[in-house]
Write a protein that holds these residues in place. Sequence first.
Motif, mmCIF file in Angstrom:
data_model
loop_
_atom_site.group_PDB
_atom_site.id
_atom_site.type_symbol
_atom_site.label_atom_id
_atom_site.label_comp_id
_atom_site.label_asym_id
_atom_site.label_seq_id
_atom_site.Cartn_x
_atom_site.Cartn_y
_atom_site.Cartn_z
ATOM 1 N N UNK A 26 0.836 -1.208 0.000
ATOM 2 C CA UNK A 26 0.000 0.000 0.000
ATOM 3 C C UNK A 26 0.867 1.253 0.000
ATOM 4 N N UNK A 27 2.022 1.208 0.686
ATOM 5 C CA UNK A 27 2.887 2.391 0.711
ATOM 6 C C UNK A 27 3.475 2.656 -0.675
ATOM 7 N N UNK A 28 3.784 1.612 -1.419
ATOM 8 C CA UNK A 28 4.285 1.795 -2.792
ATOM 9 C C UNK A 28 3.175 2.351 -3.684
ATOM 10 N N UNK A 29 1.959 1.852 -3.507
ATOM 11 C CA UNK A 29 0.825 2.363 -4.293
ATOM 12 C C UNK A 29 0.637 3.861 -4.059
ATOM 13 N N UNK A 30 0.706 4.285 -2.798
ATOM 14 C CA UNK A 30 0.557 5.716 -2.487
ATOM 15 C C UNK A 30 1.698 6.533 -3.093
ATOM 16 N N UNK A 31 2.917 6.017 -3.020
ATOM 17 C CA UNK A 31 4.080 6.720 -3.578
ATOM 18 C C UNK A 31 3.904 6.896 -5.089
ATOM 19 N N UNK A 32 3.504 5.831 -5.779
ATOM 20 C CA UNK A 32 3.298 5.923 -7.227
ATOM 21 C C UNK A 32 2.192 6.926 -7.548
ATOM 22 N N UNK A 33 1.114 6.910 -6.776
ATOM 23 C CA UNK A 33 0.017 7.857 -7.014
ATOM 24 C C UNK A 33 0.518 9.294 -6.875
ATOM 25 N N UNK A 34 1.335 9.567 -5.853
ATOM 26 C CA UNK A 34 1.879 10.927 -5.665
ATOM 27 C C UNK A 34 2.770 11.350 -6.828
ATOM 28 N N UNK A 35 3.410 10.372 -7.471
ATOM 29 C CA UNK A 35 4.311 10.667 -8.589
ATOM 30 C C UNK A 35 3.618 10.521 -9.942
ATOM 31 N N UNK A 37 2.419 7.879 -11.315
ATOM 32 C CA UNK A 37 2.956 6.707 -12.014
ATOM 33 C C UNK A 37 2.087 5.477 -11.768
ATOM 34 N N UNK A 38 1.963 4.663 -12.781
ATOM 35 C CA UNK A 38 1.307 3.356 -12.614
ATOM 36 C C UNK A 38 2.326 2.271 -12.334
ATOM 37 N N UNK A 39 3.599 2.551 -12.674
ATOM 38 C CA UNK A 39 4.673 1.583 -12.490
ATOM 39 C C UNK A 39 5.874 2.266 -11.847
ATOM 40 N N UNK A 40 6.671 1.460 -11.154
ATOM 41 C CA UNK A 40 7.899 1.949 -10.539
ATOM 42 C C UNK A 40 8.775 0.726 -10.263
ATOM 43 N N UNK A 41 9.934 0.967 -9.719
ATOM 44 C CA UNK A 41 10.780 -0.158 -9.370
ATOM 45 C C UNK A 41 11.950 0.243 -8.507
ATOM 46 N N UNK A 42 12.517 -0.764 -7.853
ATOM 47 C CA UNK A 42 13.752 -0.600 -7.094
ATOM 48 C C UNK A 42 14.895 -1.070 -7.989
ATOM 49 N N UNK A 43 15.881 -0.208 -8.153
ATOM 50 C CA UNK A 43 17.014 -0.504 -9.021
ATOM 51 C C UNK A 43 18.292 -0.029 -8.337
ATOM 52 N N UNK A 108 21.242 -8.078 -12.632
ATOM 53 C CA UNK A 108 20.545 -9.320 -12.966
ATOM 54 C C UNK A 108 19.026 -9.175 -12.875
ATOM 55 N N UNK A 109 18.565 -8.232 -12.032
ATOM 56 C CA UNK A 109 17.123 -8.111 -11.822
ATOM 57 C C UNK A 109 16.800 -6.761 -11.189
ATOM 58 N N UNK A 110 15.529 -6.388 -11.292
ATOM 59 C CA UNK A 110 14.979 -5.245 -10.567
ATOM 60 C C UNK A 110 13.676 -5.699 -9.927
ATOM 61 N N UNK A 111 13.245 -4.971 -8.920
ATOM 62 C CA UNK A 111 11.946 -5.225 -8.306
ATOM 63 C C UNK A 111 10.966 -4.273 -8.973
ATOM 64 N N UNK A 112 10.021 -4.846 -9.714
ATOM 65 C CA UNK A 112 9.067 -4.064 -10.500
ATOM 66 C C UNK A 112 7.746 -3.970 -9.748
ATOM 67 N N UNK A 113 7.191 -2.762 -9.722
ATOM 68 C CA UNK A 113 5.934 -2.494 -9.034
ATOM 69 C C UNK A 113 4.917 -1.970 -10.030
ATOM 70 N N UNK A 114 3.712 -2.477 -9.933
ATOM 71 C CA UNK A 114 2.582 -1.944 -10.698
ATOM 72 C C UNK A 114 1.489 -1.663 -9.677
#
Length: 127
Positions: A26-35, A37-43, A108-114
């Motif tokens: 839920x915290x990632x969803x709120x962060x994306x909404x503030x920005x 964005x529908x998608x984000x990720x940790x890289x 090798x990878x990223x953590x992808x959020x939608x």
Amino acid sequence: MTRAEAYRRTQYRAGEVVVRVGRRSATADRWMARHGAREAGFITAWNPMSRRMPPAWNAAAQARLRRDLRGAGREEGEGALGAWHEAMLLVALPKRVLARLARRHRQAAVVWLRRGRPARLLDTRPG
């Protein structure tokens, strides 16, 4: 522990955002909404292809990644599991852009959020 298990058990954090692979945040969803964005990720640019590098090397690599992310909504963070940790950036970018950046920085990878969905591990290795 396999690499995939380590990614799943790692806690990814940036400010108020806390994420684990396979779980909705839920915290990632709120962060994306503030920005807006529908998608984000940790890289990160640390430890390319999971090969441990010296701290100065990792710091320089992370600075290059930050330059590549100019203009993107982002927040400093980290991935941590036990005593292990890596600097991470939470960025408001679509999956294809995250994957391209990860390959450029030999990750090798990223953590992808939608928004509204569980976090996924996105394998970015060639092939």
